[in-house]
Design a protein around this motif. Structure first.
Motif, short mmCIF file in Angstrom:
data_model
loop_
_atom_site.label_atom_id
_atom_site.label_comp_id
_atom_site.label_asym_id
_atom_site.label_seq_id
_atom_site.Cartn_x
_atom_site.Cartn_y
_atom_site.Cartn_z
N ILE A 376 -1.55 0.46 -0.15
CA ILE A 376 -1.46 -0.99 0.10
C ILE A 376 -0.20 -1.58 -0.53
N ARG A 377 0.63 -2.20 0.31
CA ARG A 377 1.86 -2.84 -0.16
C ARG A 377 1.59 -4.31 -0.45
N VAL A 378 2.11 -4.80 -1.58
CA VAL A 378 1.78 -6.16 -2.04
C VAL A 378 3.02 -6.89 -2.53
N GLN A 379 3.14 -8.14 -2.11
CA GLN A 379 4.15 -9.07 -2.64
C GLN A 379 3.41 -10.13 -3.45
N VAL A 380 3.84 -10.36 -4.69
CA VAL A 380 3.20 -11.34 -5.57
C VAL A 380 4.03 -12.61 -5.62
N GLU A 381 3.34 -13.76 -5.49
CA GLU A 381 3.99 -15.06 -5.64
C GLU A 381 3.28 -15.84 -6.74
N ASN A 382 4.06 -16.51 -7.58
CA ASN A 382 3.50 -17.36 -8.64
C ASN A 382 3.32 -18.76 -8.08
N ARG A 398 0.22 -3.06 -10.08
CA ARG A 398 0.88 -1.75 -10.04
C ARG A 398 0.18 -0.77 -10.98
N GLY A 399 -0.37 -1.28 -12.08
CA GLY A 399 -1.05 -0.43 -13.04
C GLY A 399 -2.33 0.19 -12.50
N THR A 400 -2.95 -0.44 -11.50
CA THR A 400 -4.16 0.15 -10.90
C THR A 400 -3.87 0.83 -9.58
N GLY A 401 -2.54 0.99 -9.27
CA GLY A 401 -2.18 1.84 -8.14
C GLY A 401 -1.57 1.16 -6.93
N PHE A 402 -1.56 -0.18 -6.86
CA PHE A 402 -1.01 -0.85 -5.68
C PHE A 402 0.52 -0.72 -5.62
N ARG A 403 1.02 -0.65 -4.40
CA ARG A 403 2.47 -0.51 -4.19
C ARG A 403 3.09 -1.91 -4.12
N THR A 404 3.31 -2.49 -5.27
CA THR A 404 3.91 -3.82 -5.32
C THR A 404 5.41 -3.73 -5.09
N THR A 405 6.01 -4.87 -4.77
CA THR A 405 7.47 -4.89 -4.53
C THR A 405 8.26 -4.81 -5.82
N ARG A 406 7.58 -5.05 -6.95
CA ARG A 406 8.22 -5.12 -8.28
C ARG A 406 9.20 -6.28 -8.36
N ALA A 407 9.14 -7.20 -7.39
CA ALA A 407 10.03 -8.36 -7.37
C ALA A 407 9.22 -9.62 -7.06
N LEU A 422 -3.37 -13.33 1.01
CA LEU A 422 -2.99 -13.61 2.39
C LEU A 422 -2.70 -12.29 3.10
N TYR A 423 -3.22 -12.15 4.32
CA TYR A 423 -3.12 -10.86 4.99
C TYR A 423 -3.12 -11.02 6.50
N ASP A 424 -2.52 -10.06 7.18
CA ASP A 424 -2.58 -9.96 8.63
C ASP A 424 -3.96 -9.42 9.00
N PRO A 425 -4.64 -10.01 9.99
CA PRO A 425 -5.99 -9.54 10.35
C PRO A 425 -6.06 -8.05 10.66
N ARG A 426 -4.94 -7.45 11.06
CA ARG A 426 -4.96 -6.02 11.36
C ARG A 426 -5.12 -5.18 10.10
N TRP A 427 -4.90 -5.78 8.96
CA TRP A 427 -5.02 -5.06 7.68
C TRP A 427 -6.17 -5.66 6.85
N GLY A 450 2.14 -9.12 9.00
CA GLY A 450 2.61 -7.74 8.91
C GLY A 450 1.86 -6.93 7.87
N ALA A 451 2.43 -5.77 7.55
CA ALA A 451 1.73 -4.80 6.72
C ALA A 451 1.75 -5.13 5.23
N VAL A 452 2.64 -6.02 4.80
CA VAL A 452 2.72 -6.36 3.38
C VAL A 452 1.77 -7.51 3.08
N LEU A 453 0.80 -7.25 2.19
CA LEU A 453 -0.14 -8.29 1.80
C LEU A 453 0.48 -9.16 0.71
N LYS A 454 -0.04 -10.36 0.55
CA LYS A 454 0.53 -11.28 -0.43
C LYS A 454 -0.57 -11.78 -1.36
#
Length: 488
Positions: A376-382, A398-407, A422-427, A450-454
């Motif tokens: 699972i790819r993840v983008q974090v917003e504050n 990231r510590g529990t395994g998610f593929r974050t953007t690190r940005a 926030l997510y695309d219904p396909r995911w 898209g495939a990147v969850l937020k």
């Protein structure tokens, strides 16, 4: 295996004179008889448990149907370190009632073949059990033999591995497995549906957890998401199911491995191995309808139980033989499962060398989810004015395994009171796994994202919960330890 020597008897104290007390000795009241009986019973139980109660369990193997699967076998593999047991599950159902047949969908005639084939390796130091599943449709070369049913003599020929039992019984099964793996089999244990169901029941059921619904119309299995306590019949449905998804027999083997991990957890945590009476009851139930080689007797079972007293789920490891072609066509046989020669060779060499198949380390408690965090790819917003919150959330995920953007970035609006995924219904399945890791987070579908969850971190953010997938395989051989698949 020899029975451990008993401790030498302590010398008896000389009897005291019958005439009264010694001068100055205080008066001692006699204990009530019931107290003496309780104390005596407790002492005997503790002493018996310390040695797995050999005297109490002597003779539990008398009901086993004995066979000699090693008779006249020649050119066998060299013995390695540790003990290798070939565990075979058959579809025998002669002792199952008509009601159980209907309830658990056990109708039809048995095929007199092996439904399950596993090599169970007990390490030489008795601190590890390695279980390797062999797909029943594995492509195999049957050694030359005489068919036990027809009497016909056969040359070496290709088959599916479970046909070895139908053509030549336990002996041909052992020969075929040894020829394919070059692992010497020390003991043979054959379990049918009846002994399986009764053993689970006498243990009080086994706990199974699943992150997605499991429904199979063929076996009648119908489990929702969550944790379930399965009795013998339900457990049989669980390990037999092949139509819950597109994984077929491979998915079934994964469920069998998860079940064995839970069974080991139940056995080692329930005190069965420390209580000679319970151990005797469980062993008698299991052995009432099994077949085993002549060398697998009381001493061997007691020694194995003694070794497993210190077992935990992390002491066990599970894998399936590495597969090169999931659908290898063979003329006259159909589609077979062909092993990866290089990877499977290394796996069986590790068994012969008595080496671990999986990385053994303490596992942090984690909630089971349907999709592995590593996928699972993840983008974090504050979404708040709290400085550094975005980086804090990104690091925790990231510590529990998610593929974050690190940005992580700041959201356009910094007034979010609640954390949102926030997510695309396909995911959607990935979104549910991510939301599980962020307690209290709301789910919000966004078409076309898209495939990147937020993850929009709000003022209510309280941290990240560790999560893991059911089948998050690790290690060179895809091996997992029991604590990685048993319920948290």
């Amino acid at each position: 295996m020899p029975t451990p020597p008993r401790s030498p008897a302590r010398p008896q104290r000389p009897p005291r004179p019958a005439q009264g007390r010694r001068p100055g000795e205080p008066l001692r009241r006699k204990k009530p008889r019931w107290a003496m009986r309780v104390a005596t019973t407790f002492s005997v139980t503790v002493l018996a448990a310390a040695g797995i109660g050999h005297a109490l369990v002597t003779g539990i193997d008398t009901g086993i149907d004995r066979i000699d699967p090693f008779k006249d076998m020649k050119n066998r593999p060299a013995a390695g370190h540790g003990v290798n047991v070939l565990l075979v599950g058959t579809d025998g159902r002669d002792k199952i009632s008509d009601e159980e047949r209907r309830k658990y969908r056990l109708g039809g005639a048995p095929c007199h073949c092996t439904d399950t084939i596993m090599i169970v390796h007990i390490s030489a130091d008795h601190e590890r059990a390695s279980v390797v599943s062999l797909p029943r449709d594995s492509y195999a070369m049957m050694p030359p033999h005489t068919d036990q049913t027809t009497g016909d003599k056969h040359h070496e020929h290709p088959v599916k591995i479970n046909a070895a039992y139908a053509e030549g019984g336990p002996q041909l099964t052992v020969r075929t497995v040894e020829n394919m793996t070059h692992v010497k089999i020390d003991h043979y244990l054959e379990v049918d549906f009846t002994s399986f169901m009764k053993t689970v029941d006498v243990l009080g059921g086994v706990e199974i957890c699943t992150a997605r619904p499991l429904k199979d119309s063929y076996t009648g299995l119908d489990l929702g998401v969550g944790t379930h306590q399965l009795d013998g019949g339900e457990a049989l449905q669980y390990v037999r199911a092949r139509h819950t998804d597109g994984a077929g027999d491979l998915g079934r083997m994964q469920r069998q491995q998860r079940f064995l991990a839970s069974l080991i957890a139940k056995t080692t945590s329930s005190g069965v191995l420390l209580n000679p009476v319970r151990f005797r009851n469980v062993a008698r139930t299991l052995l009432s309808s099994v077949r085993a080689d002549k060398g697998f007797g009381t001493d061997e079972m007691v020694d194995l139980a003694r070794a497993m007293r210190s077992f935990t789920p992390s002491s066990s490891e599970f894998t399936t033989v590495p597969i090169g072609d999931i659908s290898y066509p063979v003329k006259g046989i159909g589609s077979t499962v062909k092993w990866d020669p290089k990877k499977s060779g290394k796996l069986f060499q590790a068994l012969r060398d008595d080496k671990p198949l999986a990385a053994h380390h303490a596992r942090k408690k984690a909630t089971v989810v349907g999709v592995s965090p590593q996928q699972i790819r993840v983008q974090v917003e504050n979404g708040t004015m709290t400085a550094g919150l975005g980086k804090k959330v990104d690091t925790a995920l990231r510590g529990t395994g998610f593929r974050t953007t690190r940005a992580p970035v700041n959201a356009d609006s910094r007034t979010a009171k609640q954390t949102v995924v926030l997510y695309d219904p396909r995911w959607d399945r990935s979104a549910k796994s991510l939301a599980t890791a962020v307690p209290g987070a709301q789910l919000r579908a966004v078409k076309g994202q898209g495939a990147v969850l937020k993850v929009l971190a709000g003022a209510d953010y309280k941290g990240v919960r560790a999560v893991r997938a059911e089948d998050a395989y690790q290690g060179e051989y895809g091996a997992i330890t029991g604590d990685q698949v048993a319920c948290s």
